[in-house]
Design a protein around this motif. Sequence first.
Motif, mmCIF file in Angstrom:
data_model
loop_
_atom_site.group_PDB
_atom_site.id
_atom_site.type_symbol
_atom_site.label_atom_id
_atom_site.label_comp_id
_atom_site.label_asym_id
_atom_site.label_seq_id
_atom_site.Cartn_x
_atom_site.Cartn_y
_atom_site.Cartn_z
ATOM 1 N N GLY A 190 47.749 -16.764 54.312
ATOM 2 C CA GLY A 190 47.317 -16.188 53.049
ATOM 3 C C GLY A 190 48.204 -15.074 52.525
ATOM 4 N N THR A 191 49.341 -14.817 53.188
ATOM 5 C CA THR A 191 50.287 -13.814 52.699
ATOM 6 C C THR A 191 50.971 -14.339 51.441
ATOM 7 O OG1 THR A 191 50.705 -13.083 54.964
ATOM 8 C CG2 THR A 191 52.322 -12.433 53.303
ATOM 9 N N HIS A 192 51.113 -13.490 50.428
ATOM 10 C CA HIS A 192 51.796 -13.892 49.192
ATOM 11 C C HIS A 192 53.293 -14.021 49.446
ATOM 12 C CE1 HIS A 192 48.260 -13.599 46.727
ATOM 13 N NE2 HIS A 192 48.026 -12.374 47.142
ATOM 14 N N LEU A 193 53.904 -15.028 48.830
ATOM 15 C CA LEU A 193 55.329 -15.262 49.022
ATOM 16 C C LEU A 193 56.157 -14.031 48.674
ATOM 17 C CD1 LEU A 193 57.544 -17.407 49.692
ATOM 18 C CD2 LEU A 193 57.687 -17.807 47.224
ATOM 19 N N ALA A 194 55.804 -13.358 47.578
ATOM 20 C CA ALA A 194 56.600 -12.216 47.114
ATOM 21 C C ALA A 194 56.651 -11.087 48.141
ATOM 22 C CB ALA A 194 56.049 -11.694 45.793
ATOM 23 N N ALA A 195 55.632 -10.990 49.004
ATOM 24 C CA ALA A 195 55.644 -9.958 50.044
ATOM 25 C C ALA A 195 56.821 -10.149 50.988
ATOM 26 C CB ALA A 195 54.334 -9.985 50.825
ATOM 27 N N MET A 196 57.281 -11.396 51.089
ATOM 28 C CA MET A 196 58.418 -11.697 51.969
ATOM 29 C C MET A 196 59.726 -11.814 51.203
ATOM 30 S SD MET A 196 56.329 -14.368 54.392
ATOM 31 C CE MET A 196 55.291 -14.969 53.055
ATOM 32 N N THR A 197 59.689 -12.462 50.052
ATOM 33 C CA THR A 197 60.943 -12.685 49.312
ATOM 34 C C THR A 197 61.505 -11.393 48.726
ATOM 35 O OG1 THR A 197 59.652 -13.292 47.351
ATOM 36 C CG2 THR A 197 60.460 -15.086 48.741
ATOM 37 N N ARG A 198 60.698 -10.378 48.535
ATOM 38 C CA ARG A 198 61.230 -9.120 47.977
ATOM 39 C C ARG A 198 62.291 -8.510 48.891
ATOM 40 N NH1 ARG A 198 58.791 -3.899 49.085
ATOM 41 N NH2 ARG A 198 57.387 -3.976 50.884
ATOM 42 N N HIS A 199 62.213 -8.802 50.180
ATOM 43 C CA HIS A 199 63.190 -8.263 51.126
ATOM 44 C C HIS A 199 64.463 -9.108 51.175
ATOM 45 C CE1 HIS A 199 60.028 -5.614 52.388
ATOM 46 N NE2 HIS A 199 59.283 -6.606 52.812
ATOM 47 N N ALA A 239 52.734 -19.607 44.854
ATOM 48 C CA ALA A 239 54.169 -19.826 45.110
ATOM 49 C C ALA A 239 54.407 -20.060 46.600
ATOM 50 C CB ALA A 239 54.968 -18.624 44.634
ATOM 51 N N GLY A 240 55.273 -21.042 46.886
ATOM 52 C CA GLY A 240 55.530 -21.391 48.280
ATOM 53 C C GLY A 240 57.003 -21.584 48.561
#
Length: 339
Positions: A273-282, A309-310
């Motif tokens: 359930g983690t949002h993609l943007a939480a990871m892609t921002r890095h 988003a996936g």
Amino acid sequence: MTSQPSHKLSVAPMMDWTDRHCRSLHRTLSARALLYTEMLTTGAVLHGDRERLLAYDPGQHPVALQLGGSEPTDLAAAARIGEDYGYDEINLNVGCPSDRVQSGRFGACLMREPELVAECMAAMGAAVKVPVTVKCRIGVDDQDPEASLFTLVDLCAKAGVTTFVVHARKAWLKGLSPKENRDVPPLDYPLVWRLKRERPDLTIVINGGISSLAAAQEHLAHVDGVMLGRAAYHTPALLGEVDPLIFGEGEAVGPVEAVELYRPYIAAELARGTHLAAMTRHMLGLFHGAPGARAWRRILTVEGVKPGAGLEVIDAALAEILRAQDERRLRGLEAGEAA
């Protein structure tokens, strides 16, 4: 105490940046770099949502927990909790200059209270088996850096601390913002080098304004380790060269390979359930300066924040990178044929 993780190259604790997702990305690039959490206050660790604050993927080791606080009993309790979560080191923040930190009597303002810092470190060291370390400045405000730095280090060394990470700048607690404190006070690398020369039995790590692995290698002629901050975050691909260049082992990891290595982590987090943007921002700076980098950032930024988003967003962004690389190769071939 358990064995000390290598401090030869580490990535600095950076508020709002070095969260668990960022650290998992950085680990795909280097197996050896020591990674640090964002600073967590003792209050947050003792009374907050520990699973949210402290949980991390086991693939991140070696990883250190940085604490902020000035109450020895609370720091000891928070250090024990960190050890129970499996962190390889507990670090005390004696360098952060933010207003919130000053009002809480921790961070850089503790440079004025070296006896208290030593008391805190003694309490933490007695509470855990993993190493306890200090990250500090060379001084604050009108302190004489030679006196403030050496006094802090010597008192903490008497309390059993053997490793110090020194941001080679003063912090100006009055008149400069936290952002200005990262750039405006002049760097004094020779003072940190001197600290190592005069305290050879201690592990001294230098931090502040180091923007390349070439610069890191120059510092390693004088100190035991280098901590990279914003350079590692904004241009993470440089971490892909760390293992062969700094540690003399392993192969370099390119940014395309890092994306592939990060995919399983992203997929698992999306399933939780983690949002993609939480990871892609890095990941935005991963292809900094490379063909297609602008399209990579645009797709991740625009598409990555959309509901649902996936991995297809990452695939689309990576396709732009690969297309740009193919075009550059083709142009090179054509130029070679023309010649």
